[in-house]
Design a protein around this motif. Structure first.
Motif, mmCIF file in Angstrom:
data_model
loop_
_atom_site.group_PDB
_atom_site.id
_atom_site.type_symbol
_atom_site.label_atom_id
_atom_site.label_comp_id
_atom_site.label_asym_id
_atom_site.label_seq_id
_atom_site.Cartn_x
_atom_site.Cartn_y
_atom_site.Cartn_z
ATOM 1 N N GLU A 1 -4.797 1.657 -3.022
ATOM 2 C CA GLU A 1 -4.476 1.015 -1.745
ATOM 3 C C GLU A 1 -3.604 1.991 -0.963
ATOM 4 O OE1 GLU A 1 -5.345 -1.771 -0.414
ATOM 5 O OE2 GLU A 1 -6.066 -3.104 -1.995
ATOM 6 N N PHE A 2 -4.141 2.504 0.118
ATOM 7 C CA PHE A 2 -3.395 3.460 0.943
ATOM 8 C C PHE A 2 -3.516 3.059 2.397
ATOM 9 C CE2 PHE A 2 -3.262 7.207 3.694
ATOM 10 C CZ PHE A 2 -2.031 7.736 3.352
ATOM 11 N N GLU A 3 -2.399 3.142 3.108
ATOM 12 C CA GLU A 3 -2.381 2.859 4.543
ATOM 13 C C GLU A 3 -1.699 4.022 5.247
ATOM 14 O OE1 GLU A 3 -0.628 -0.448 7.735
ATOM 15 O OE2 GLU A 3 -0.325 -0.715 5.575
ATOM 16 N N ASP B 1 -9.624 3.034 -6.328
ATOM 17 C CA ASP B 1 -8.791 1.850 -6.512
ATOM 18 C C ASP B 1 -7.474 1.932 -5.747
ATOM 19 O OD1 ASP B 1 -10.735 1.002 -8.310
ATOM 20 O OD2 ASP B 1 -9.661 1.752 -10.076
ATOM 21 N N ALA C 1 0.827 -1.203 0.000
ATOM 22 C CA ALA C 1 0.000 0.000 0.000
ATOM 23 C C ALA C 1 0.867 1.261 0.000
ATOM 24 C CB ALA C 1 -0.918 0.001 1.226
ATOM 25 N N THR D 1 1.968 4.754 1.375
ATOM 26 C CA THR D 1 1.934 5.296 2.737
ATOM 27 C C THR D 1 2.331 6.771 2.775
ATOM 28 O OG1 THR D 1 4.228 4.603 3.172
ATOM 29 C CG2 THR D 1 2.472 3.040 3.760
ATOM 30 N N TRP E 1 -8.748 6.971 -2.774
ATOM 31 C CA TRP E 1 -8.595 5.956 -1.729
ATOM 32 C C TRP E 1 -9.744 4.947 -1.800
ATOM 33 C CZ3 TRP E 1 -8.084 7.674 4.109
ATOM 34 C CH2 TRP E 1 -7.542 6.616 4.864
ATOM 35 N N LYS E 2 -9.417 3.685 -1.610
ATOM 36 C CA LYS E 2 -10.428 2.625 -1.672
ATOM 37 C C LYS E 2 -11.563 2.840 -0.682
ATOM 38 C CE LYS E 2 -8.639 -1.571 -3.790
ATOM 39 N NZ LYS E 2 -8.352 -3.022 -3.605
ATOM 40 N N THR E 3 -11.247 3.404 0.480
ATOM 41 C CA THR E 3 -12.282 3.641 1.485
ATOM 42 C C THR E 3 -13.334 4.627 0.990
ATOM 43 O OG1 THR E 3 -10.961 5.399 2.518
ATOM 44 C CG2 THR E 3 -10.691 3.168 3.383
#
Length: 395
Positions: free
Chosen positions: A322-324, A320, A68, A70, A314-316
C-alpha cells in the motif's frame, strides 16, 4: 543545459533528516534544497554505499501496519540477493589494468562533447565516479575494447559537464515530480532499486527539464544501490496514458542516449506493462535505436511479482504494498536519504586517499586502500600497481 538560474542552490540550505519525514506531512519542499554542489556530489558504487546499521542487518523490512507508505524504501528484503559477478579472465584483468592506468593519468578533460572543446581540471566528484565497477561496466559495454572504453568514459564525463547532470538540484526538479510520475520505490529479487515511470501522470509541458528529470532520478536510483549491485530495475506502466503522454522520437532518443551511452550496464531489467496500440507502434519506431543487449532486458506485460518481492511491489503493479504518493513526504525523504549516502560515500573515499578505482568496504564504513608498500616503504596505489602490471604483461 537547464537554465542556470533554476539550478542555483540557496546559500545556507540544510540537509533534511529523512527520519523526521517518515510518515509526516512536512512543509512544502519547493523552496528548499539539500542537493549537494557538483564538487560535493560523488557517484556511488556497489562497494561505496552507506554503512549498514546493526538493526538493518538483523531486522527485516516491513511495510507500515496502519496506513499507506508515503516514503521510499531504504533496503531490500533479506531474501533478495544480487548475483555474484563473473570472475575476470587474465586477459580481462590486463585490460582493466590498462584502462585504470590510463584514467589515473587524467588531469583535465574536455568541458563539452564538441570536437576541440576547451579542457578543465578533473574534479573530485569525477575522480570518485571512476570506480572499479564503473571501469568494468564500460569495458563490458565495449566488448573489452580498451580504446573504446576509454573514449566512452571520457565522453560520459564531458557529457555530464555539458549537460549539467551534476548541477540539477532537488528544487529545480521538484515541479516535475509533484504527481509522482517517477518513483524510486523498493527492490527486486536481485536487490536492484526499482524506478517506476508513469507517463499518464505527466504534469508539465514538453521541455528539456523533462529529460533532466529522468537523468536526476536515475542518479538518485544509483544512490540507493545496496552493496554488490550496480544496476536498476525500471517499471514502466502506460495505464491511463493517452497519445499526448507518449514522448516524441527525439525525446526517446535523448533518453536512450542517457541509458545506453552514459549509463552502460545500469539497466538490469525493464518491466513494461499496459501498452496501448500506439505505444506498441512507438516502440517499433524506436526499436532500431535500442541496443540488442538492452532489448533482451525488456519484459512486456509479464507478472511483476515474478521479479519483485510482493511486499515491496506497489499494488498498482500487482504487488501487496500500500503506497500513496505525497510529494511533501516523499521528496524531502528521498533527497535527504540520497544526500546522506553520498556524504558517507565521500567521507570513506576521502579517508581512503581519494584514489581512482579505490576499493571501499561498506561494512562499518571502513575504507580499504587496497595498497601495498614499495621497496622503499612508500605506499603504492591501485593505479600504480595496475600500471606496473600492464608493463610486466606487455614485455
Amino acid at each position: 543545459m537547464a537554465d542556470p538560474t533554476l539550478q542555483t542552490v540557496p546559500n545556507g540550505s540544510s540537509t533534511i533528516d529523512p527520519s523526521s519525514h517518515a510518515q509526516s506531512s512536512a512543509s512544502s519542499f519547493k523552496s528548499t534544497s539539500s542537493q549537494l554542489a557538483p564538487t560535493e556530489t560523488p557517484a556511488s558504487s556497489s562497494q561505496a554505499t552507506q554503512a549498514t546499521t546493526v538493526a538493518e542487518e538483523t531486522e527485516e523490512w516491513q511495510a507500515p501496519k496502519t496506513g499507506a507508505l508515503t516514503t521510499p524504501i531504504t533496503r531490500p528484503m533479506k531474501a533478495s540477493k544480487p548475483k555474484d559477478p563473473a570472475a575476470l579472465t587474465p586477459e580481462q584483468e590486463t585490460k582493466y589494468a590498462t584502462v585504470l592506468a590510463a584514467v589515473s593519468q587524467w588531469s583535465s578533460l574536455p568541458s563539452t562533447t564538441l570536437k576541440g572543446a576547451a579542457s578543465a581540471p578533473v574534479q573530485d566528484h569525477e575522480r570518485m565516479w571512476l570506480t572499479r565497477e564503473c571501469l568494468l561496466r564500460y569495458l563490458r559495454a565495449t566488448k573489452w575494447q580498451t580504446p573504446a572504453a576509454l573514449k566512452r568514459l571520457q565522453s560520459t564525463l564531458s557529457w555530464r559537464r555539458e549537460y549539467g547532470a551534476d548541477t540539477f538540484t532537488a528544487d529545480y526538479i521538484s515541479p516535475e515530480n509533484e504527481t509522482g510520475k517517477q518513483l524510486v520505490l523498493g527492490y527486486d529479487n536481485e536487490c536492484r532499486p526499482c524506478l517506476y515511470l508513469s507517463p499518464a501522470k505527466q504534469n508539465t509541458k514538453m521541455s528539456d527539464r523533462q529529460i533532466h528529470h529522468l537523468c536526476y532520478m536515475l542518479d538518485r536510483t544509483i544512490d540507493m544501490l545496496p552493496p554488490g549491485q550496480e544496476s536498476a530495475c525500471l517499471l514502466i506502466s502506460f495505464k491511463g496514458s493517452g497519445n499526448s503522454h507518449v514522448p516524441t522520437v527525439a525525446q526517446a532518443r535523448s533518453v536512450l542516449n542517457i541509458l545506453q551511452n552514459h549509463s552502460p550496464e545500469r539497466l538490469g531489467k525493464a518491466l513494461i506493462s499496459d501498452l496501448p496500440w500506439y505505444v506498441t507502434t512507438f516502440f517499433k519506431l524506436i526499436s532500431p535505436f535500442i541496443d540488442p543487449v538492452t532489448r533482451d532486458k525488456m519484459r512486456f506485460n509479464e507478472p511483476q511479482r515474478n521479479y519483485i518481492p510482493p511486499v515491496q511491489l506497489w499494488k498498482t503493479h500487482g504487488g501487496d504494498l500500500e503506497f500513496e504518493y505525497k510529494h511533501d513526504d516523499y521528496w524531502p525523504f528521498l533527497t535527504g536519504e540520497c544526500d546522506k549516502r553520498r556524504r558517507e560515500n565521500r567521507a570513506r573515499w576521502e579517508k581512503g586517499g581519494k584514489m581512482i578505482a579505490q576499493v571501499i568496504k561498506d561494512a562499518g564504513g571502513e575504507a580499504d586502500l587496497d595498497a601495498v608498500s614499495g621497496e622503499n616503504g612508500e605506499v603504492k596505489s591501485d593505479a600504480d600497481l595496475a600500471a606496473a602490471g600492464v608493463a610486466k604483461l606487455s614485455v
